[in-house]
Design an enzyme around this catalytic site. Structure first.
Site, PDB file in Angstrom:
ATOM      1  N   LYS A   9      -5.185 -11.149  -5.755  1.00  0.00           N
ATOM      2  CA  LYS A   9      -6.258 -11.791  -4.989  1.00  0.00           C
ATOM      3  C   LYS A   9      -7.569 -11.032  -5.141  1.00  0.00           C
ATOM      4  O   LYS A   9      -7.570  -9.808  -5.334  1.00  0.00           O
ATOM      5  CB  LYS A   9      -5.867 -11.921  -3.513  1.00  0.00           C
ATOM      6  CG  LYS A   9      -6.176 -10.722  -2.649  1.00  0.00           C
ATOM      7  CD  LYS A   9      -6.041 -11.032  -1.169  1.00  0.00           C
ATOM      8  CE  LYS A   9      -6.266  -9.740  -0.386  1.00  0.00           C
ATOM      9  NZ  LYS A   9      -7.437  -9.680   0.444  1.00  0.00           N
TER      10      LYS A   9
ATOM     11  N   LYS B 292       0.836  -1.210   0.000  1.00  0.00           N
ATOM     12  CA  LYS B 292       0.000   0.000   0.000  1.00  0.00           C
ATOM     13  C   LYS B 292       0.867   1.255   0.000  1.00  0.00           C
ATOM     14  O   LYS B 292       0.533   2.246  -0.651  1.00  0.00           O
ATOM     15  CB  LYS B 292      -0.930   0.025   1.228  1.00  0.00           C
ATOM     16  CG  LYS B 292      -2.220  -0.783   1.077  1.00  0.00           C
ATOM     17  CD  LYS B 292      -3.351   0.053   0.496  1.00  0.00           C
ATOM     18  CE  LYS B 292      -4.735  -0.514   0.641  1.00  0.00           C
ATOM     19  NZ  LYS B 292      -5.037  -1.879   0.311  1.00  0.00           N
TER      20      LYS B 292
ATOM     21  N   LYS C 228     -12.235  -6.896  -1.567  1.00  0.00           N
ATOM     22  CA  LYS C 228     -13.386  -5.978  -1.501  1.00  0.00           C
ATOM     23  C   LYS C 228     -13.025  -4.600  -2.013  1.00  0.00           C
ATOM     24  O   LYS C 228     -13.821  -3.921  -2.636  1.00  0.00           O
ATOM     25  CB  LYS C 228     -13.825  -5.793  -0.042  1.00  0.00           C
ATOM     26  CG  LYS C 228     -14.457  -6.986   0.576  1.00  0.00           C
ATOM     27  CD  LYS C 228     -15.151  -6.540   1.858  1.00  0.00           C
ATOM     28  CE  LYS C 228     -14.893  -7.529   2.966  1.00  0.00           C
ATOM     29  NZ  LYS C 228     -13.632  -7.286   3.700  1.00  0.00           N
TER      30      LYS C 228
HETATM   31  N1  AQP Z   1      -9.227 -13.593  -2.114  1.00  0.00           N
HETATM   32  C1  AQP Z   1      -9.336 -14.222  -0.950  1.00  0.00           C
HETATM   33  N2  AQP Z   1      -9.206 -15.571  -0.904  1.00  0.00           N
HETATM   34  C2  AQP Z   1      -9.322 -16.240   0.287  1.00  0.00           C
HETATM   35  N3  AQP Z   1      -9.577 -15.610   1.463  1.00  0.00           N
HETATM   36  C3  AQP Z   1      -9.718 -14.266   1.441  1.00  0.00           C
HETATM   37  N4  AQP Z   1      -9.965 -13.362   2.403  1.00  0.00           N
HETATM   38  C4  AQP Z   1     -10.008 -12.122   1.854  1.00  0.00           C
HETATM   39  N5  AQP Z   1      -9.790 -12.184   0.531  1.00  0.00           N
HETATM   40  C5  AQP Z   1      -9.603 -13.508   0.249  1.00  0.00           C
HETATM   41  C6  AQP Z   1     -10.173 -13.711   3.810  1.00  0.00           C
HETATM   42  O1  AQP Z   1     -11.440 -13.201   4.204  1.00  0.00           O
HETATM   43  C7  AQP Z   1     -11.372 -12.795   5.581  1.00  0.00           C
HETATM   44  C8  AQP Z   1     -11.871 -11.364   5.691  1.00  0.00           C
HETATM   45  O2  AQP Z   1     -10.918 -10.538   5.059  1.00  0.00           O
HETATM   46  P1  AQP Z   1     -11.015  -8.982   4.796  1.00  0.00           P
HETATM   47  O3  AQP Z   1     -12.188  -8.420   5.501  1.00  0.00           O
HETATM   48  O4  AQP Z   1      -9.678  -8.365   5.046  1.00  0.00           O
HETATM   49  O5  AQP Z   1     -11.331  -9.014   3.217  1.00  0.00           O
HETATM   50  P2  AQP Z   1     -10.677  -8.338   1.954  1.00  0.00           P
HETATM   51  O6  AQP Z   1     -11.536  -8.748   0.812  1.00  0.00           O
HETATM   52  O7  AQP Z   1      -9.232  -8.669   1.892  1.00  0.00           O
HETATM   53  O8  AQP Z   1     -10.926  -6.823   2.282  1.00  0.00           O
HETATM   54  P3  AQP Z   1     -10.216  -5.538   1.724  1.00  0.00           P
HETATM   55  O9  AQP Z   1     -10.866  -4.366   2.399  1.00  0.00           O
HETATM   56  O10 AQP Z   1     -10.172  -5.550   0.243  1.00  0.00           O
HETATM   57  O11 AQP Z   1      -8.786  -5.698   2.294  1.00  0.00           O
HETATM   58  P4  AQP Z   1      -7.390  -5.630   1.583  1.00  0.00           P
HETATM   59  O12 AQP Z   1      -7.260  -4.252   1.010  1.00  0.00           O
HETATM   60  O13 AQP Z   1      -6.497  -5.916   2.749  1.00  0.00           O
HETATM   61  O14 AQP Z   1      -7.376  -6.728   0.548  1.00  0.00           O
HETATM   62  C9  AQP Z   1      -9.908 -12.955   6.005  1.00  0.00           C
HETATM   63  O15 AQP Z   1      -9.750 -14.177   6.695  1.00  0.00           O
HETATM   64  C10 AQP Z   1      -9.153 -12.988   4.697  1.00  0.00           C
HETATM   65  O16 AQP Z   1      -7.942 -13.716   4.772  1.00  0.00           O
END
Ligand code: AQP
Length: 335
Positions: free
Chosen positions: A192, A111, A195
């Protein structure tokens, strides 16, 4: 029973990666373990946010967790900011974690390469996550692969604290699904699914209409050649689809690879679309029912917060006492 804790940020719409990597497993964990699950709204403050949207998304994610199968009678389901002990412990652990180790966190490095003015909160959020986990004497943390490094940091912080101040925290271990620990973006399978990334075609949302789910999967970027084979380096698109198929059909990656050997990519995509639509259908239907009663949700979350606090408060007391902070006579410190 082993204690399990995990959380999800209300930063956007819940997607298939969240479901496969984490939430779907939490539903199974609630009967095998003493389990706490949390909407980690304080983590959502680490990047710029819209207040009204944060409130709405916090309710939405909590409702989705119940729609996916978390039952407040069988687990503790709560919102992080309802339990002030999370923030209080973070301050204590901020003085045990080091600047150097936070600077080495991959998410911070990624980031900071693309964002000019990251907040102090973003830099510090792995310590908040360590507090989330350690507050509940957690044994296991079911997460996706992107959180591996943060759980390792949590163990390091706990070990250092225990070494300096005596046995205080349980050392947690992360657990990952055998398939789908890192679900990749369907349009960019080297990144990956997430969100906060703006990739609507590459991200299957849990609440997407079934036709939209099928369309996104059928348009997934695949790889050159035509062989269905599991090889994440050479064939990231096909490997991602094989992982999804294995995870959602309850089989292994090897079994899915065998099932589609010699077939075209189209056959694999159709099968993945089908298992995904069927896995998400009940969640979507139940969400529609549950979201009609926000007052009931708020009531259940208040009960969850009370239950969580009754576990967290004695652990925080233990940490404060062992660190030498004077106990207030006759008072519960965070009461
Ligand atoms: N792509 C993924 N594959 C498997 N597991 C995932 N998790 C998130 N993305 C994947 C897991 O979901 C749980 C909640 O994670 P989060 O709220 O951090 O979700 P996110 O989609 O990663 O959210 P953001 O806001 O987009 O975060 P960043 O910017 O950090 O990627 C966790 O157990 C996570 O491992």
């Amino acid at each position: 029973m082993p204690r399990v804790f995990s959380g999800i940020k209300p930063t956007g719409d819940m997607h298939l990666g969240n479901y496969v990597g984490a939430v779907g497993r939490w539903v199974e964990d609630q009967d095998r373990n003493d389990a706490l699950f949390c909407v980690v709204d304080l983590h959502a403050l680490t990047m710029p946010w819209d207040p009204a949207q944060l409130t709405a998304r916090t309710r939405e994610v909590a409702t989705l967790l119940m729609a996916a199968g978390l039952d407040p009678d069988r687990c503790t389901l709560f919102v992080q900011s309802h339990v002030p002990e999370h923030s209080v412990l973070t301050w204590l652990l901020n003085n045990v974690a080091t600047y150097g180790e936070l600077r080495r966190m991959t998410q911070f490095k990624d980031k900071s390469a693309t964002h000019e003015s990251l907040s102090v909160g973003f830099f510090d959020y792995p310590v908040l996550m360590a507090s989330d986990i350690l507050l509940y004497d957690t044994d296991e943390v079911p997460v996706g692969d992107d959180q591996r490094q943060h759980v390792e940091l949590t163990r390091d912080i706990a070990q250092r604290f225990n070494h300096r101040f005596g046995q205080t925290f349980v050392l947690p271990k992360a657990t990952f699904p055998p398939a789908g620990a890192r679900v990749m973006d369907l349009q960019n399978p080297t990144k990956k699914m997430s969100k906060s990334e703006d990739s609507p075609e590459g991200t299957v949302l849990v609440l997407d209409d079934p036709k939209v789910v099928a369309k996104k999967i059928k348009r997934a970027v695949t790889d050159s050649g035509s062989e269905v084979r599991y090889d994440p380096d050479e064939k990231p698109g096909v490997s991602n689809l094989l992982e999804l198929h294995a995870a959602l059909s309850g089989g292994t990656i090897a079994a899915s690879e065998k099932e589609f050997a010699g077939l075209q990519y189209g056959a694999l995509k159709s099968a993945v679309a089908e298992v995904t639509v069927e896995a998400l259908r009940p969640v979507r239907e139940r969400y529609a029912e549950l979201s009609a009663d926000p007052a009931e949700l708020d009531r259940l979350l208040a009960i969850g917060a009370e239950k969580a606090r009754s576990t967290a408060a004695p652990v925080l007391e233990r940490a404060y006492r062992n660190a030498g902070l004077l106990m207030p006579a006759g008072l519960r410190r965070t009461g």
